[in-house]
Structures are given as structure tokens and as C-alpha cells.
Design an enzyme around this catalytic site. Structure first.
Site, mmCIF file in Angstrom:
data_model
loop_
_atom_site.group_PDB
_atom_site.id
_atom_site.type_symbol
_atom_site.label_atom_id
_atom_site.label_comp_id
_atom_site.label_asym_id
_atom_site.label_seq_id
_atom_site.Cartn_x
_atom_site.Cartn_y
_atom_site.Cartn_z
ATOM 1 N N CYS A 1 0.824 -1.205 0.000
ATOM 2 C CA CYS A 1 0.000 0.000 0.000
ATOM 3 C C CYS A 1 0.868 1.268 0.000
ATOM 4 O O CYS A 1 1.940 1.289 0.578
ATOM 5 C CB CYS A 1 -0.965 0.086 1.170
ATOM 6 S SG CYS A 1 -2.212 -1.213 1.167
ATOM 7 N N GLY A 2 0.374 2.280 -0.642
ATOM 8 C CA GLY A 2 1.057 3.570 -0.644
ATOM 9 C C GLY A 2 0.111 4.632 -0.133
ATOM 10 O O GLY A 2 -1.072 4.635 -0.468
#
Lengths: 298, 228
Positions: A2-3
């Protein structure tokens, strides 16, 4: 992985660029999570009006004639601005609950992504670049916003499983990590009357903060309580109508970089996400400490 | 001198050029501009080359380094100099998590602060940090030296083997089986050399406290069960 990205503007002259700056930050984080993407953006407060961001898998049928149908259901003066699979319905604040009920009745396929006087939420399955383009996020202005690009670990790759999650008015959260006590917490929060739409652990975190703030805590205090009550790995970036907060769990293995100048506070999962921000060369750049709450307010 | 501008040149071209250098050749100088937080900048070098990176880098900069001197004029992301075998890596700014993890040799100098798990499982590398280090640093460190001019976070040296830890400031807490040790003449000599190698002249070895393994967890004893 995830970013996550977040941008809280202090300099008003940057407000017209908020959507463009956030978009650029989020696209850079594509390779941390190409499943789905989403963004919550805080725009101008419109006196006594509230916005509901809604989503439909079949916008071409659901959004047609919706203004008329809402009026017939007693929601006066509702205005609707469709944007691809999403639409922003603006109603007067006392009609918010009636609008929600009317929508459930009139358009059962429609989901409410979030409500608030300032916040709008756009999220879909797909690459961040495509998702942002669908909603023309880069044209949006605002005071602060957060974004997320998802690599699904805890629940299905669906629009509802995308971040940000919003469980309270003008509140939203993005999460990198995984919680281990979300099932228990979900039961407790449901008992307290907080409504959850998905089986996603991050939505539980959002709902937990909503519950704490409903008890009278400010965002900073709610985030401090989260350190005691949430178990697992997390880097959270959260927004409220006027605030912007960051917290990491005590192990802090999920990455985070922050930058602050006179003009903004920015968050990125990686420094790469921040490199195009104006004046980043002279910004104070640091890695947020584990189990430490960072919190800004307008 | 080859200059690679990563705003216009592929990272792969840079790393391939570095890998193509003669292992036993004369030292060359490389300059890298606009790294903009890119991952894996200058990894896997095995040649006597001086690499200067102007700007901040992302994950795993100078990983697996052998022989090269790499200087980062900026900050470094997670895993800088991970598994380094020899050579020298200098970070002028801060370093993120697990700097120098599992590194077998060489010298890593961080002029700013290092984050959590600095030197985790280090296997012979020397690490000198001018600022502070985060929690769980030198976790399961096996060999080598970690020198910290500032403070250390929680659980320093948890499950430590034979690495030596020297901290000038405070230690928030020690991990399992890590204890304070006496500074003998040999340690003063060692520290004098390490500080000189890192270019530090204004700090005295006598200002440091040494920490190391109590060695009570080396062989399983049921009395220590709770510590595992």
C-alpha cells in the site's frame, strides 16, 4: 504494501493546486499498490450545506432522474454533480439523514462513500492514474487531502474495499498495514451504533476514531487512544474538517516520510512521493517516530 | 568523470555501468544527480569506484557493496548498505530503517540519525552513526561494531551475539541478553580507530559506554525460557 500520501496546506495560494499535487504524489506510489486507489479532498465549506459523495456501479441508470426522485421524496433543493461512477449530492444539513434514507429506498445500488461539509471522497478499483483521471482530481482545489493506493491483504479488491474510509462526517482515514484485533473491535463498535459497510480492517480503524471523537476527543487524542486499543501494524494518515494527523504503531515497520515547510505538511510512504512538491529541497524532512502522534489543525 | 542524471537516464543503465567496471582496476569516480528517492541506486558494485550521489535515495542504496566508496549527499531510505561486504558508504543526512542490515564488512557512516533496526543481524560491518538510532537496533547482531554518538532507542541489542555496541548518549532500554560492559584499553583503541575512519575528531572514545551480549541465551536452559 500500500502507498499513502497526504498534503495539508498552510499557504492558501497553493489551494488551487491541491488536487494536482496530491494526484502526482499518488501516481508515484502506484507500484506500492496497483489494486485500487482513492482520494479524500477537503474543499470550501458552503455555509449550511452538506455533501454526500455517492458511488454506483451503474451510474448511467442510478444518477439519471435522481434530483427529481429526491425532490419527490421530500428532499428539497438537492443538487447533484455526477462525476463518472461518483456523484456529489449537496443538501442542507438538516436533510442529511433523510437523504441517506431516501437513497437507500430509491437507489439500493448506491453507496455513500462519505459525508461532510468540506470532504469529498473518490475511490475505485484500478491504477491510481486511471482512477484520478476518471474523477478529474487534478482540477480540484482544497485545503488538505489524503490518498491511498492499495495492495489488498485483508479484504476483497472492490470499490468499497478501497481507501480512504470515512465513518463520520468530514472524517477519513488511509491505512498501510494490517490489524489483528479488528473483528473484536468491529463487534464493539457495532454495539455502540457505528455503522460499518465492509469486512475491511482499515474501516474498523476509521470507525474506532469516529467513536473516540464522538466521545469528545479531538483527533490528536483519538489517535493517542488508538495506540492503546488497536493491535497490529499500521501507519495511519487521517483527515478531519480542519485537521490532519499521522500515527504509526510502536513497531513502525510500515514506511513513512514527512516533510514540512511554511507552505505545507506532506506525508508519503516513500520520499519519492514528495519530490515534486514546491520547495521540497529546503523542507524539513523526517521519519515519524513509532507510537507518536503528529497532528496539525487549521 | 561519468555523470548519470537519473532524471534523464534509466537507473538500470547506471547500475550496469557500475557492474561493468574492472574489479581490480584503478579507482574511478562516478557522479549521480537527481536520484529523487529512487530505489536500488548503486547496488551490487564490486569495484574500487568512488560514487557520489547528489540528492536523497530510496530503498537499498549501495546494497551488497564490495570495494566501492559511496557517498549520499542527502537522506537514505530503508535498507541502505544492506549486506555490504566491503568498502565504505557515507550518508550525509538521515537513514531510514535497517541501515546496514546483515552487512558482513566495510564501513557505514551515517552523519544524521538512523531509524529503527539499525545494524539488524550485522555480521562484521562497522557502523558509525553521528546522531541517534531507533528501536531494536543491532537486533541479533552477530559480529562487527556499532558506534552511536547520540542516543539509542528501545531494546538495543536484543538477542545480541558477538557484535560490540558503543553508545555515547542514553539508551532507552536494552534488549534481551544485552548488557553494559567494561571499556578496556583494547576497546578504546578500537573506538579510536573507528572514529578516525569515520572522520570524527571532536569526540573522545572515553565518552562511550560499551554494550554486548551477556551470553546467557547461547545455550538453551529452561531457566531462561521466558527470555526466548
Amino acid at each position: 504494501m500500500c502507498g499513502i500520501v497526504g498534503l495539508f496546506l498552510k499557504d492558501k495560494s497553493l489551494e488551487p493546486q491541491l488536487g494536482a499535487l496530491l494526484s502526482e504524489m499518488l501516481v508515484t506510489m502506484t507500484d506500492r499498490g496497483p489494486d485500487s486507489a482513492g482520494i479524500a479532498i477537503y474543499g470550501a465549506d458552503q455555509n449550511d450545506l452538506v455533501k454526500l459523495t455517492i458511488q454506483s456501479p451503474e451510474p448511467e441508470t442510478d444518477f439519471v432522474g435522481l434530483t427529481e426522485d429526491l425532490r419527490k421524496a421530500g428532499i428539497k433543493n438537492a443538487s447533484i454533480l455526477p462525476k463518472n461512477t461518483h456523484a456529489v449530492i449537496t443538501v442542507s444539513s438538516e436533510q442529511i439523514d433523510a437523504t441517506r434514507s431516501a437513497l437507500e429506498e430509491l437507489r439500493p445500488n448506491v453507496r455513500v462513500m462519505g459525508t461532510g461539509t468540506a470532504m469529498e471522497i473518490y475511490k475505485e478499483v484500478g491504477l491510481p492514474k486511471d482512477v484520478l483521471e476518471r474523477f478529474k482530481i487534478s482540477d480540484m482545489s482544497g485545503t488538505h487531502g489524503i490518498g491511498h493506493t492499495r495492495m489488498a491483504t485483508e479484504s476483497a479488491v472492490t470499490t468499497l474495499g478501497a481507501h480512504p474510509f470515512s465513518t463520520g462526517s468530514d472524517q477519513c482515514l488511509v491505512h498501510n498495514g494490517s490489524l489483528s484485533n479488528h473483528n473484536n473491535l468491529r463487534r464493539e463498535l457495532t454495539r455502540e451504533g457505528i455503522r460499518l459497510e465492509t469486512q475491511n480492517d482499515s474501516e474498523v480503524a476509521a470507525a474506532y476514531l469516529t467513536g473516540e471523537m464522538a466521545k469528545g476527543k479531538n483527533l490528536g487524542e483519538a489517535l493517542t487512544s488508538a495506540l492503546d486499543d488497536l493491535d497490529g501494524f499500521f501507519t495511519f494518515v487521517v483527515g478531519t474538517k480542519s485537521g490532519f494527523g499521522v500515527v504509526r504503531d510502536p513497531i513502525a515497520c510500515k514506511p513513512a516520510v514527512m516533510a514540512e515547510t511554511d507552505a505545507y505538511v506532506a506525508f508519503g510512504s516513500e520520499y519519492r512521493a514528495l519530490v515534486n512538491l514546491p520547495g521540497i529541497e529546503d523542507a524539513r524532512v523526517w521519519e515519524p517516530e513509532p507510537a507518536t502522534v503528529y497532528f496539525w489543525e487549521h | 568523470m561519468p555523470v548519470f542524471d537519473l532524471a534523464t537516464t534509466e537507473l538500470r543503465a547506471l547500475n550496469q555501468a557500475l557492474h561493468a567496471l574492472d574489479k581490480s582496476g584503478v579507482p574511478e569516480d562516478f557522479e549521480i544527480t537527481n536520484p529523487r528517492g529512487a530505489h536500488a541506486v548503486a547496488v551490487g558494485i564490486d569495484a574500487p569506484v568512488n560514487v557520489t550521489i547528489n540528492g536523497s535515495v530510496g530503498y537499498y542504496c549501495a546494497g551488497m557493496n564490495e570495494q566501492a566508496n559511496v557517498t549520499v549527499n542527502g537522506n537514505a531510505g530503508p535498507g541502505v548498505a544492506e549486506n555490504m561486504m566491503s568498502g565504505k558508504v557515507v550518508i550525509k543526512g538521515d537513514a531510514s530503517q535497517y541501515a546496514g542490515a546483515t552487512a558482513h564488512g566495510g564501513l557505514l557512516v551515517i552523519e544524521g540519525n538512523a531509524s529503527s533496526r539499525c545494524g539488524i543481524s550485522m555480521k562484521g560491518v562497522d557502523i558509525v552513526v553521528k546522531g541517534n538510532i531507533g528501536h531494536m537496533s543491532a537486533f541479533m547482531a552477530q559480529s562487527g561494531n556499532l558506534v552511536v554518538l547520540g542516543d539509542a532507542g528501545d531494546a538495543l541489542g536484543d538477542s545480541l551475539y558477538e557484535a560490540r555496541l558503543f553508545v555515547r548518549g542514553t539508551v532507552k532500554s536494552l534488549g534481551a541478553d544485552c548488557e553494559k560492559k567494561e571499556m578496556r584499553a583494547e576497546h578504546i583503541d578500537l573506538l579510536t580507530k573507528l572514529l578516525a575512519d569515520a572522520g570524527i575528531t571532536d569526540v573522545k572514545p572515553e565518552e562511550f559506554t560499551r554494550y554486548g551480549s551477556a551470553r546467557t541465551l547461547y545455550n538453551f536452559s529452561v531457566d531462561n525460557f521466558d527470555a526466548y
